[in-house]
Design a protein around this motif. Sequence first.
Motif, PDB file in Angstrom:
ATOM      1  N   LYS A  81      -2.741   0.607 -11.853  1.00 58.72           N
ATOM      2  CA  LYS A  81      -3.047   2.028 -11.691  1.00 58.72           C
ATOM      3  C   LYS A  81      -1.803   2.906 -11.642  1.00 58.72           C
ATOM      4  O   LYS A  81      -1.901   4.103 -11.397  1.00 58.72           O
ATOM      5  CB  LYS A  81      -3.879   2.236 -10.420  1.00 58.72           C
ATOM      6  N   SER A  82      -0.639   2.317 -11.869  1.00 60.69           N
ATOM      7  CA  SER A  82       0.611   3.077 -11.859  1.00 60.69           C
ATOM      8  C   SER A  82       1.257   3.043 -13.233  1.00 60.69           C
ATOM      9  O   SER A  82       1.620   1.986 -13.744  1.00 60.69           O
ATOM     10  CB  SER A  82       1.585   2.490 -10.825  1.00 60.69           C
TER      11      SER A  82
ATOM     12  N   GLN B 251       0.248   5.952  -4.647  1.00 56.63           N
ATOM     13  CA  GLN B 251      -0.610   5.177  -3.750  1.00 56.63           C
ATOM     14  C   GLN B 251       0.063   5.188  -2.374  1.00 56.63           C
ATOM     15  O   GLN B 251       1.268   4.990  -2.270  1.00 56.63           O
ATOM     16  CB  GLN B 251      -0.794   3.758  -4.273  1.00 56.63           C
TER      17      GLN B 251
ATOM     18  N   PHE C 273      -1.316  -2.429  -3.062  1.00 53.57           N
ATOM     19  CA  PHE C 273      -0.769  -1.749  -4.229  1.00 53.57           C
ATOM     20  C   PHE C 273      -1.352  -2.363  -5.499  1.00 53.57           C
ATOM     21  O   PHE C 273      -1.329  -3.581  -5.688  1.00 53.57           O
ATOM     22  CB  PHE C 273       0.749  -1.861  -4.259  1.00 53.57           C
TER      23      PHE C 273
ATOM     24  N   SER D  54      -4.031  -1.561   2.960  1.00 51.80           N
ATOM     25  CA  SER D  54      -4.022  -0.908   1.655  1.00 51.80           C
ATOM     26  C   SER D  54      -3.172  -1.761   0.721  1.00 51.80           C
ATOM     27  O   SER D  54      -2.070  -2.189   1.086  1.00 51.80           O
ATOM     28  CB  SER D  54      -3.426   0.497   1.764  1.00 51.80           C
TER      29      SER D  54
ATOM     30  N   THR E  65       4.729   6.741  -0.333  1.00 47.19           N
ATOM     31  CA  THR E  65       3.885   6.577  -1.523  1.00 47.19           C
ATOM     32  C   THR E  65       4.650   5.779  -2.565  1.00 47.19           C
ATOM     33  O   THR E  65       5.883   5.832  -2.638  1.00 47.19           O
ATOM     34  CB  THR E  65       3.449   7.926  -2.123  1.00 47.19           C
TER      35      THR E  65
END
Length: 433
Positions: free
Chosen positions: A112-113, A79, A108, A106, A73
């Motif tokens: 959103k981090s 994520q 990154f 997927s 993650t």
Amino acid sequence: MISLVPLVASLLLTSATAFRPSQPFTGHLERGLKHRSSTRQQETGKTSLIRVPLEVYSRNNGITELQWMATITVGTPPQTFKVVMDTGSTALVLPRNNCTDCGKHSLFDPSKSTSFSPQPALFRPIEYGTGADTVPLNQTGRAECKVVTDIVSIQGLSVPKQEFLLCHSYGEALSSQLADGILGIGSNDILAWDGSGNFTYLPFLPHLVSEGQLPNRIVGLALGSGGEKQQQRGPEASIGGADRARYRGRIKNVEIDETLTNLSGIFMVDVQAAYVGSGKNKRVWHNSTNGNKPLVPGVAIMDSGTAYMLAPDQQTAENLYSGISKDIVPLDDRGSWGASCATLDKVATDITFTIGTNTRGEVIEVTMPKSAFNLGEYRGQKGVCQAAFSHWDPPLYEPIEGRPMWLFGSPLIKAYYTVWNAKGGTLGWAEKV
């Protein structure tokens, strides 16, 4: 998987035709620097190791095993990504959400981090030389990336500020693999993002050790099938030590080639001899251009992320196959060899190498079993199968002594429980259970 052996090719390897990819080695060594829950196991009362379940990606109904992937993650909140644990590279590589050619991976999303940092914001194009399939690439692959920072975690262990490569362009080979990215577990502890050595960083595993979360950066790999534990628990990696439950007898430790390994950041071992067959039934793999004498000693890249083996040049591959079956012929202009699937199954044989040096560690024989000789059906040619050994094109030689360069991929590595001890300068081999 995509092995970033490219990284080796761009810095370390030279060829008879002066093949030199244009970009420098990602992780150039700074001069002077030499789906299950987490399980921790105590050994000798003080050493803990972390077991990391691996998912295998295969084709041809499981016959052709291509990649072994771990789950990590990145970011806050986390994520999730599947990454190849790759002994043939050193960096963590992931695709960004603005990637234009990253397939169905997927991606990154930095926005959103809350822990993401765009620093050090270095632009790093990377080149790679082997892909996620058994067929060699027809040209060096390239991805466009930047060096960024965020929290990276695996099985309950985390590095809060880990530098990694976040790519906005993957190239065909990376985009076509099943894994989202690559987690390089190559040999060096301190590397640099550029040739000047001004931007040094710690790869993920050394970073965990430096923060006291691991006792060491030893990695044990149990890949492939076979063995009772393999059937019960599936393929696994252990980080922080060898997993005693995954091998039988003792580990035979081979000294890595220190000079070449330190230069490239990738495990390399000396190759003293090669044979067709194993045990009492083996015969010398001859060199037809040298009076049918044994092959000249060389060195081998040890790469868990490549699903085939590479001989140093076309003549070496031809010497092998001419002694097995005249029906095994080149399949393309990339270095692949094969024959009808029925023929390969019939003539399949063990291939044995003598590896190591007498200065430290052991000199041992390791065998690619005949079960790995046939890689399965070659894409686009029904009924035609690919043999395990392809060849470098152009030929490759290491730059210090000019010895021939092999690549030993998963057909050999998965036959053993292997222990990758960068600090100790050894690569261990043991019988899987």
